[in-house]
Write a protein that holds these residues in place. Structure first.
Motif, PDB file in Angstrom:
ATOM      1  N   MET A   1      16.610 -32.551   8.803  1.00 32.17           N
ATOM      2  CA  MET A   1      16.290 -31.427   9.683  1.00 32.17           C
ATOM      3  C   MET A   1      17.580 -30.862  10.275  1.00 32.17           C
ATOM      4  SD  MET A   1      13.768 -31.318  12.998  1.00 32.17           S
ATOM      5  CE  MET A   1      12.302 -31.637  12.009  1.00 32.17           C
ATOM      6  N   HIS A  34       9.647 -24.834  14.664  1.00 29.60           N
ATOM      7  CA  HIS A  34       8.647 -25.757  14.122  1.00 29.60           C
ATOM      8  C   HIS A  34       8.240 -25.335  12.712  1.00 29.60           C
ATOM      9  CE1 HIS A  34       5.335 -28.615  14.138  1.00 29.60           C
ATOM     10  NE2 HIS A  34       4.521 -27.618  13.745  1.00 29.60           N
ATOM     11  N   ASN A  37      11.101 -26.061  10.305  1.00 34.93           N
ATOM     12  CA  ASN A  37      11.575 -27.451  10.313  1.00 34.93           C
ATOM     13  C   ASN A  37      13.018 -27.549  10.839  1.00 34.93           C
ATOM     14  OD1 ASN A  37      11.172 -30.212   9.973  1.00 34.93           O
ATOM     15  ND2 ASN A  37      12.035 -30.205   7.893  1.00 34.93           N
ATOM     16  N   ASN A  39      15.567 -28.330  14.227  1.00 35.15           N
ATOM     17  CA  ASN A  39      15.605 -29.142  15.447  1.00 35.15           C
ATOM     18  C   ASN A  39      16.515 -28.462  16.483  1.00 35.15           C
ATOM     19  OD1 ASN A  39      15.489 -31.197  17.359  1.00 35.15           O
ATOM     20  ND2 ASN A  39      17.126 -32.383  16.374  1.00 35.15           N
TER      21      ASN A  39
END
Length: 517
Positions: A1, A34, A37, A39
């Protein structure tokens, strides 16, 4: 991520504290992260316009991205990242170096030619929007100024009354502001000492703090208090429709004091006739000295032939000169009756002066129009235009103040004559009882010159008092008696005094007319 930053921005602190834009931006960025994907490892939130470069939070985020502390950044929309093309170019350099820049609201592939072109177009539109907004704001701002309105917060001494309304005089602070101008105009204060005087008067800043030396300098240099609006950033001057707190004459006196044209002297010895008697040979002021309980005045210029004068001798000479102006109580009453009759029959005396002033004002407006046309036609540059326009506006301010005085009846013959009679009354009946400083002020109004020549002291009165003093024989009066009943000799010719006052006012009118032309 992938690790990314989240960047949110609003243009003002008020939008950040009272609005919901920051929360909405954050929610949209979190949904995007989200879905992709990603962070979000840190948030950068800014409450500052993107129209100008130098946003501290944005600059710090770019520096950390260049240092490789994150793989990229998510921003809500392109106009949240940059509204000027230089900041957009900085983002472009990051994209070219491989750093991912995501926009939650737009689905753009910034590594493709079409996606980058689309983003560039949106960035140009965002920058153009700011330019247009700035131009429209400037039009509105200058539109208000041309209407005589001040579209910025009111200075101390005035109150804001909303958009489209002139500033209103603050009934509590305005008299204190005027007192500050009067104090500094005397030349007896520096900005440092005026800070304490302002505090003593009870005049404080909008936040309730003590007005600093710099704050006083801004106040004393601000022509807003005499009815003009000055833009410090451009030097432009506009005529305001708000009510002035001070006159232009007082403002000019303060400017002279700020420029050092009015001496700021510390008075060690407050002798009654200090700096009032000059030497006829060298034009220096005679200086008072206390010796064996008596005050002596002498010229300190080396080899000057002027003699030393005792203060009681000077007092007797001045008293004898004042005796020449002596009017009895019945004289005063008779003179006031004559002036009252003139007042009732002289309503049209000032019409000619008003018409001349209005014509002069019309000519000044034409001058402003001509210099504006010259600027529009590029005959003169902006610096010359502003200088000439400001000069005309200051001259127009003088005309407007004179017209206001005429409307209030302050410059008509009867009112002028009344003022002269009131001064005579105060001198005749109040000089002996007045305090030393009050006597000084009285003498300044009446004396035009007091010169020491050898053993002689020549005292000359101002007009029309000089003419009144020479109207008849000197009365033998005791100036320090309460009533003039001790006078002997011929009583004053009241008709003669009246004629002198009338002639003086008529000559003053001619001088004003000549000055206007």
């Amino acid at each position: 991520m992938n690790k990314v930053y989240g960047y949110t921005r609003v243009s003002t602190t008020k939008q950040g504290t009272e609005g919901v834009s920051l929360q909405e931006q954050k929610s949209a960025i979190e949904r995007y992260a989200h879905a992709q994907n990603l962070n979000i490892i840190d948030w950068f939130t800014e409450q500052q316009t993107a129209a100008k470069r130098g946003r501290p939070v944005f600059s710090r985020m770019l520096a950390q991205l260049r240092a490789g502390k994150a793989d990229g950044v998510i921003i809500h929309k392109i106009d949240r990242s940059a509204r000027n093309l230089k900041d957009w170019a900085d983002l472009g350099e990051l994209i070219d170096s491989g750093i991912k820049v995501h926009f939650a609201h737009e689905t753009l592939d910034l590594h493709s030619r079409g996606g980058r072109l689309s983003a560039d177009i949106q960035a140009v539109i965002a920058a153009d929007y700011i330019r247009n907004l700035r131009e429209e704001t400037r039009k509105g701002f200058y539109g208000r100024l041309k209407q005589g309105l001040y579209p910025l917060p009111a200075p101390i001494g005035y109150l804001d009354r909303g958009k489209g309304h002139p500033k209103e005089v603050d009934p509590d602070k305005a008299p204190l502001v005027k007192q500050v101008f009067l104090l500094y105009a005397t030349g007896k204060h520096t900005l440092e000492t005026l800070v304490n005087e302002t505090k003593r008067l009870g005049l404080f800043s909008r936040t309730g703090g003590v007005i600093s030396k710099n704050g006083l300098s801004v106040m004393l240099n601000n022509p807003f208090y005499m009815g003009l609006i000055h833009l410090r950033s451009t030097g432009e001057l506009f005529s305001g429709i708000h009510k002035p707190i001070i006159s232009k004459a007082l403002f000019d006196q303060v400017q002279d004091a700020l420029l050092g044209k009015v001496g700021q002297r510390t008075i060690k010895h407050r002798h009654l006739y200090r700096r009032m008697i000059r030497c006829a040979f060298c034009s220096s002021s005679l200086i008072g000295e206390l010796q064996k309980g008596r005050v002596y005045y002498r010229c300190h210029t080396k080899h000057c032939p002027s003699k030393t004068f005792r203060e009681d001798y000077i007092r007797r000479r001045i008293v004898n000169k004042i005796k020449q102006l002596r009017l009895t109580s019945s004289d005063i009453v008779e003179l006031e009756c004559k002036i009252e009759e003139l007042k009732q029959n002289s309503s049209n005396h000032t019409e000619g002066l008003k018409q001349n002033l209005q014509l002069r004002r019309g000519r000044l407006i034409q001058r402003i129009d001509r210099v504006t046309d010259a600027y529009i036609d590029q005959v003169i540059d902006k610096t010359v235009y502003e200088r000439r326009k400001n000069t005309v506006l200051l001259e127009m301010k003088d005309v407007d103040e004179t017209l206001q005085q005429l409307e209030r009846g302050e410059l008509d013959f009867p009112t002028q004559m009344e003022k002269i009679v009131e001064r005579l009354k105060s001198l005749i009946f109040g000089y002996a009882k007045a305090e030393p400083e009050e006597r000084r002020e009285m003498l300044k109004m009446f004396m035009s010159n007091c010169a020491a020549s050898g053993k002689k002291l020549e005292i000359e009165l101002q007009a029309p008092y000089k003419q009144i003093a020479s109207r008849s024989t000197v009365l033998n009066c005791d100036l320090y008696r309460d009533e003039p009943r001790t006078c002997t000799g011929k009583v004053t010719d009241v008709d003669g005094v009246y004629d002198i006052l009338y002639q003086y006012c008529e000559e003053e009118k001619k001088r004003r007319n000549e000055a206007e032309h």
